[in-house]
Scaffold this active site. Sequence first.
Site, PDB file in Angstrom:
ATOM      1  N   LYS A   1       0.838  -1.205   0.000  1.00 25.06           N
ATOM      2  CA  LYS A   1       0.000   0.000   0.000  1.00 25.06           C
ATOM      3  C   LYS A   1       0.872   1.253   0.000  1.00 25.06           C
ATOM      4  CE  LYS A   1      -3.709  -2.681   1.989  1.00 25.06           C
ATOM      5  NZ  LYS A   1      -4.480  -3.170   3.129  1.00 25.06           N
TER       6      LYS A   1
ATOM      7  N   GLN B   1      -4.945  -2.073   9.239  1.00 29.10           N
ATOM      8  CA  GLN B   1      -4.771  -3.391   8.632  1.00 29.10           C
ATOM      9  C   GLN B   1      -5.375  -4.464   9.541  1.00 29.10           C
ATOM     10  OE1 GLN B   1      -3.613  -3.850   5.547  1.00 29.10           O
ATOM     11  NE2 GLN B   1      -3.865  -6.052   5.653  1.00 29.10           N
TER      12      GLN B   1
ATOM     13  N   ASP C   1     -11.373   1.869   3.371  1.00 27.00           N
ATOM     14  CA  ASP C   1     -11.673   0.439   3.195  1.00 27.00           C
ATOM     15  C   ASP C   1     -13.152   0.192   2.905  1.00 27.00           C
ATOM     16  OD1 ASP C   1      -9.572  -1.454   3.387  1.00 27.00           O
ATOM     17  OD2 ASP C   1      -9.343  -1.061   5.538  1.00 27.00           O
TER      18      ASP C   1
END
Length: 284
Positions: free
Chosen positions: A53, A97, A120
């Site tokens: 990322k 995460q 997300d």
Amino acid sequence: MAQVISGKDLAASIKAGLREELPQLEAKYGRKPHLAVILVGEDPGSVSYVKGKGKACEEVGINNTTIRKDVSITEAELLEMIDNLNNDPLVDGILVQLPLPKHIDSDKVINAIRPDKDVDGFHPMNVASLYLKQPGILPCTPKGIVRVIEHAGIEIAGKNVCVIGRSNIVGMPVSKLLLDKNATVTIAHSRTKDLASITSQADILVAAVGRPLFVKAEMVKEGAAVIDVGVNRNPETNKLCGDVDFINVEPKASYITKVPGGIGPMTIACLMENTFECFLKHVK
Ligand code: GUN
């Protein structure tokens, strides 16, 4: 023989497009988008995803802060970090995460992220927007899957789609996105009876089970498009592999994605897009 769809190439072109847009946006709004990523612990898979990322942010040219915390961080400390990022006007996207250590309630953490910074698309507000067909942030992997299917020119409307897996991150949202594109969607899972009889009716088969080489040739209809969302280690070779037994399924399929180089890069490209979307919400 199937046409192998390269998610890697499509992801590269999406990132290149964003990179091209960036100078104009920076000139107009006086700053670049900024993605904050929080990683708790040392899980090798998560470390590698977070690095990917950060690398994508560099490629696109957006600002990235990656915050790494020891596994001993308390839930309260993590929530406080999120609160600070929520209130930072120069942070557009916040990504924690997953999975988190057991002593931290992931739902509490996801709920704490401001919905307009939830790159997300996991916050209940964004999930509700998806299910109600209202504007919101779409989760990256499902968005990437639909983009790959459409880019390959595969018709979705009226087709039988089978999604194997019912997770909140992939199975459920991708099913809704494909339903909204007028597919007839069946969601199969670990308790589905006679799975092969269901998967073998699918024109588009999406495998998101998380089991190495789970989808065998006899489970696939001749000429189906097969989308492999799995990221697993092959127990025999220890190499990265998907949920689909690629070697044996590929000759039967019309289109197929590979692991690696398929959906994984698309997830990251869509994360970059989502960061741009959040940025535009903040600067406009
Ligand atoms: N862990 C596995 N996939 C994901 C994802 O898409 N987002 C986050 N935050 N964690 C993950």
